[in-house]
Design a protein around this motif. Structure first.
Motif, mmCIF file in Angstrom:
data_model
loop_
_atom_site.group_PDB
_atom_site.id
_atom_site.type_symbol
_atom_site.label_atom_id
_atom_site.label_comp_id
_atom_site.label_asym_id
_atom_site.label_seq_id
_atom_site.Cartn_x
_atom_site.Cartn_y
_atom_site.Cartn_z
ATOM 1 N N LYS A 122 0.809 -1.221 0.000
ATOM 2 C CA LYS A 122 0.000 0.000 0.000
ATOM 3 C C LYS A 122 0.844 1.274 0.000
ATOM 4 O O LYS A 122 0.313 2.370 -0.162
ATOM 5 C CB LYS A 122 -0.932 0.007 1.211
ATOM 6 N N GLY A 123 2.147 1.138 0.204
ATOM 7 C CA GLY A 123 3.018 2.303 0.194
ATOM 8 C C GLY A 123 3.005 3.106 1.478
ATOM 9 O O GLY A 123 3.356 4.293 1.482
ATOM 10 N N TYR A 124 2.615 2.458 2.584
ATOM 11 C CA TYR A 124 2.652 3.140 3.880
ATOM 12 C C TYR A 124 4.087 3.093 4.404
ATOM 13 O O TYR A 124 4.619 2.014 4.666
ATOM 14 C CB TYR A 124 1.719 2.465 4.877
ATOM 15 N N ASN A 125 4.695 4.236 4.582
ATOM 16 C CA ASN A 125 6.086 4.278 5.028
ATOM 17 C C ASN A 125 6.208 4.586 6.516
ATOM 18 O O ASN A 125 6.983 3.961 7.233
ATOM 19 C CB ASN A 125 6.869 5.317 4.221
ATOM 20 N N GLU B 129 5.782 8.115 16.203
ATOM 21 C CA GLU B 129 4.772 8.268 17.245
ATOM 22 C C GLU B 129 3.661 9.224 16.825
ATOM 23 O O GLU B 129 2.558 9.177 17.367
ATOM 24 C CB GLU B 129 5.421 8.782 18.536
ATOM 25 N N ASN B 130 3.949 10.087 15.859
ATOM 26 C CA ASN B 130 2.979 11.101 15.438
ATOM 27 C C ASN B 130 2.864 11.139 13.920
ATOM 28 O O ASN B 130 3.828 10.860 13.201
ATOM 29 C CB ASN B 130 3.397 12.484 15.948
ATOM 30 N N ASN B 131 1.666 11.478 13.448
ATOM 31 C CA ASN B 131 1.379 11.648 12.022
ATOM 32 C C ASN B 131 1.788 10.447 11.166
ATOM 33 O O ASN B 131 2.440 10.601 10.125
ATOM 34 C CB ASN B 131 2.069 12.911 11.489
ATOM 35 N N PRO B 132 1.399 9.240 11.553
ATOM 36 C CA PRO B 132 1.746 8.072 10.740
ATOM 37 C C PRO B 132 0.812 7.931 9.539
ATOM 38 O O PRO B 132 -0.291 8.498 9.510
ATOM 39 C CB PRO B 132 1.532 6.913 11.717
ATOM 40 N N ASP B 133 1.256 7.156 8.555
ATOM 41 C CA ASP B 133 0.366 6.770 7.457
ATOM 42 C C ASP B 133 -0.628 5.717 7.931
ATOM 43 O O ASP B 133 -1.763 5.667 7.448
ATOM 44 C CB ASP B 133 1.176 6.196 6.287
ATOM 45 N N ILE C 179 -5.467 9.603 16.416
ATOM 46 C CA ILE C 179 -4.643 9.511 15.210
ATOM 47 C C ILE C 179 -5.464 8.993 14.032
ATOM 48 O O ILE C 179 -5.328 9.466 12.898
ATOM 49 C CB ILE C 179 -3.422 8.607 15.482
ATOM 50 N N ILE C 180 -6.357 8.044 14.300
ATOM 51 C CA ILE C 180 -7.186 7.477 13.230
ATOM 52 C C ILE C 180 -8.150 8.525 12.675
ATOM 53 O O ILE C 180 -8.316 8.649 11.456
ATOM 54 C CB ILE C 180 -7.960 6.248 13.743
ATOM 55 N N ILE C 181 -8.783 9.293 13.549
ATOM 56 C CA ILE C 181 -9.752 10.275 13.045
ATOM 57 C C ILE C 181 -9.062 11.417 12.306
ATOM 58 O O ILE C 181 -9.713 12.164 11.574
ATOM 59 C CB ILE C 181 -10.654 10.831 14.174
#
Length: 208
Positions: free
Chosen positions: A33-36, A58-62, A84-86
């Motif tokens: 999926k290209g999540y880095n 820890e912050n702003n993940p894909d 983080i999800i929302i």
């Protein structure tokens, strides 16, 4: 390595190349999926090693990838994941089992916490472990066998038997471990075979 050692101690002589677990499937999925940038919620270093090719943040993940945390789950941790999800991160779970059966009795498993996060965030999780067909299909891909010729053995009616059927495989339910008679009576999931013990498996396979 822990799983290999546990199986070897039980008399099942396997090595790591013969094991394909949910962390492997989750890592493959994130790569596809290209999540880095990954927020990885797992209890031990061994699982972290499976994600060494990614940037663990820890912050702003894909994406947020969640494994078995057991009693390490807290309201603070769940609320952090929720926020983080929302804000747009994808929710990925290594499985969605309802409960498991340690020596002290039945205990809530990861699925209960994933369901809470899905409900609160109105965001469906991608499940990369049982009962998702993704895990089964990725695990058997190198074998080159017909799905209908593969038998999945397990004690969890939803995760093992339901997962096998979703991937087009046959199923053998073992009436030990977390098996409960009432679940079988009330479920629409019907195993192809039922055995009382894993010791009955060789004889059954001779008849199949």
């Amino acid at each position: 390595n822990n799983l290999v050692n546990m199986l070897n101690n039980m008399g099942l002589m396997v090595d790591s190349s013969e094991i394909f677990a949910a962390p492997h499937a989750a890592a493959e999925y994130c790569e596809i999926k290209g999540y880095n940038k990954i927020l990885l919620i797992v209890p031990d270093q061994e699982m972290q090693d499976d994600f060494s090719a990614f940037q663990l943040v820890e912050n702003n993940p894909d994406a947020v990838v969640i494994g078995d945390m057991g009693r390490l789950f807290t309201f603070k941790l769940l609320n952090k994941i929720f926020r983080i999800i929302i804000n747009g991160a994808k929710l990925i779970a290594m499985h969605k089992n309802r409960y498991w059966a340690p020596a002290e009795g039945l205990v809530l498993d990861l699925g209960a916490f994933i369901a809470a996060l899905e409900y609160a965030s109105n965001t469906p999780a991608t499940i990369l472990g049982k009962p998702s067909a993704n895990l089964f299909n990725l695990a058997v891909r190198p074998w080159g066998l017909s799905k209908s010729s593969i038998y999945v053995v397990g004690d969890d009616l939803d995760a093992d038997i339901g997962g096998a059927h979703s991937a087009g495989m046959k199923s053998i339910l073992v009436k030990t471990g977390k098996f409960l008679d009432k679940n079988l009576e009330h479920s629409t999931i019907k195993p192809d075979f039922i055995i009382n013990s894993i010791a009955d498996l060789p004889r059954l396979l001779q008849l199949c």
